[in-house]
Scaffold this active site. Structure first.
Site, PDB file in Angstrom:
ATOM      1  N   LYS A  51       1.898  -3.801   6.693  1.00  0.00           N
ATOM      2  CA  LYS A  51       2.344  -3.750   5.291  1.00  0.00           C
ATOM      3  C   LYS A  51       3.857  -3.516   5.225  1.00  0.00           C
ATOM      4  CE  LYS A  51      -1.567  -4.597   3.410  1.00  0.00           C
ATOM      5  NZ  LYS A  51      -1.800  -5.940   2.910  1.00  0.00           N
TER       6      LYS A  51
ATOM      7  N   SER B  63       0.835  -1.204   0.000  1.00  0.00           N
ATOM      8  CA  SER B  63       0.000   0.000   0.000  1.00  0.00           C
ATOM      9  C   SER B  63       0.864   1.247   0.000  1.00  0.00           C
ATOM     10  CB  SER B  63      -0.854  -0.033   1.266  1.00  0.00           C
ATOM     11  OG  SER B  63      -1.485   1.201   1.480  1.00  0.00           O
TER      12      SER B  63
ATOM     13  N   TYR C  18      -2.267  -1.414  11.046  1.00  0.00           N
ATOM     14  CA  TYR C  18      -2.476  -1.915   9.677  1.00  0.00           C
ATOM     15  C   TYR C  18      -1.301  -1.521   8.781  1.00  0.00           C
ATOM     16  CZ  TYR C  18      -3.903  -2.040   4.835  1.00  0.00           C
ATOM     17  OH  TYR C  18      -3.902  -2.264   3.475  1.00  0.00           O
TER      18      TYR C  18
END
Ligand code: NAD
Ligand code: WQD
Length: 341
Positions: free
Chosen positions: A153, A124, A149
């Site tokens: 990544k 992302s 979150y």
């Protein structure tokens, strides 16, 4: 025909990618635990492609189940790994859920598929935080994550890079998506948010259809031309096609190293107010919106430099903002008329 495992293949981006892999001639097997998607997607995929895809309901956190699946599917040559928990706000409330799901799933896959495997990972643009210069290139530094979150990544990228460095059989492409929006042209698949959408475009479509109240624009006092925040919105079908390009690059041994990273965006930034205006214009719908305070953790603006993806991956976004807003609205109307539950 190469066989590709799509984890999270009944999810939003995964389902669109299954269609594009099928169109490109790949055999697909889907693994999903249906924690954030609906089994009915398989019927929708059949309606689009005429194919019933091989589907296994497996929680990737279950190391034994993943091991068994790998043993029974030794002909898989590539994995596209979408399956993860993805709600930024929820990750702040439940960090362990995110670290557990997003790491165990990845590690179980890498441990179980230990012979030659091509691996495409869903990363992302969140790894860049607020970049120092725009458009942001893949060489820009990874900034401290704003949420658990985002941290999953960043660390997942490190896990993959470090593992590929010592595993000649493993080759990895990490795709850093900007903001995926829109839906398939048939309106048979699209984004199905759980509860109140945190993301802009699903909130807009749900507000327009009367499921939600007015949209709140989070801030109009940023240092941008119209004061609202800027993102690089990318049509989900273009994004899906980037995965096919990545699988192809890996299979054709075109990678320059065991671990590569590509930005997947359009290279253009649009503000929140521009998105609202584009939706209204292309769909002929008036939106009800208010200006509210800035949202904590939001970056002011980000859009990607996509030169490397264009040149090396041979991929370029084709669909414009109008098509993103049109297809998102068609999908919202479809799912209202044909609810899954
Ligand atoms: P999604 O929630 O629609 O799809 C993810 C799928 O994975 C769901 O079908 C869910 O049921 C499944 N899943 C989750 N945990 C699982 C597990 N333990 N075992 C098996 N299946 C599991 O999300 P999406 O928007 O399609 O995102 C796909 C990937 O792309 C995610 O990794 C996400 O972090 C990443 N990503 C998404 C965005 C975005 O804005 N949508 C942006 C950047 C990156
Ligand atoms: C876009 C813009 C909001 C809702 C998130 C994740 C990121 C990535 C994509 C996975 C922002 C504004 C939003 C609303 C608004 N996901 N907005 N009113 O924040 O860029 O990225 O999804 O990796 O990690 O953080 O996307 O769609 O939430 O917001 O004004 O009701 O719309 O402030 O400027 P974001 P978004």
């Amino acid at each position: 025909m190469s066989k590709i495992l799509v984890t999270g293949g009944t999810g939003y981006i995964g389902s669109h990618t299954v269609v594009e892999l099928h169109n490109a001639g790949y055999e697909v097997v889907i693994v999903d635990d249906l924690s954030n998607s609906n089994i009915k997607i398989l019927t929708q995929l059949h309606a689009i492609t005429g194919k019933w895809f091989d589907f296994q309901e497996i929680d990737l956190q279950d190391d034994r189940a993943v091991q068994e699946f790998a043993e029974q599917n030794k002909d898989i040559t590539g994995i596209i790994h979408f399956a993860a928990s993805k709600a930024v706000g929820e990750s702040v409330q439940k960090p362990l859920k995110y670290y557990r799901n997003n790491f165990y799933g990845l590690i179980n896959l890498l441990t179980s598929f230990n012979s030659k495997i091509d691996f495409v990972f869903s990363s992302s643009c969140t790894v860049y935080g607020q970049p120092d210069s725009l458009p942001v290139t893949e060489a820009a530094p990874v900034k401290k994550a704003e949420s658990p979150y985002g941290n999953t990544k960043q660390i997942a990228e490190e896990i993959l890079e470090e593992t590929a460095a010592v595993t000649p059989e493993l080759r990895v492409i990490a795709l850093r998506y900007f903001n995926p929006v829109g839906a398939h042209e048939t309106a048979l698949i699209g984004e199905l948010p759980n509860g109140v959408p945190a993301n802009l475009v699903p909130f807009i479509t749900q507000s327009a259809i009367g499921k939600r109240g007015p949209i709140t624009v989070y801030g109009n006092d940023y240092d941008t031309p119209d004061g609202s925040a800027i993102r690089d919105y990318i049509h989900v079908v273009d994004l899906a096609k980037a995965h096919v390009a990545a699988v192809k690059r890996l299979a054709e041994n075109k990678t320059s190293s065991g671990y590569e990273v590509f930005n997947i965006g359009t290279g253009r930034g649009s503000s929140v107010l521009e998105i609202i205006a584009a939706f209204e214009k292309v769909n002929g719908e008036k939106l009800n919106y208010n200006i509210g305070p800035r949202r904590a953790g939001d970056v002011v603006q980000i859009y990607g430099d996509v030169q490397k993806s264009n040149d090396e991956l041979g991929w370029k976004a084709q669909l414009d903002l109008n098509e993103m807003m049109r297809s998102a609205w068609e999908w919202e109307k479809y799912i209202k008329a044909n609810p899954f539950e």
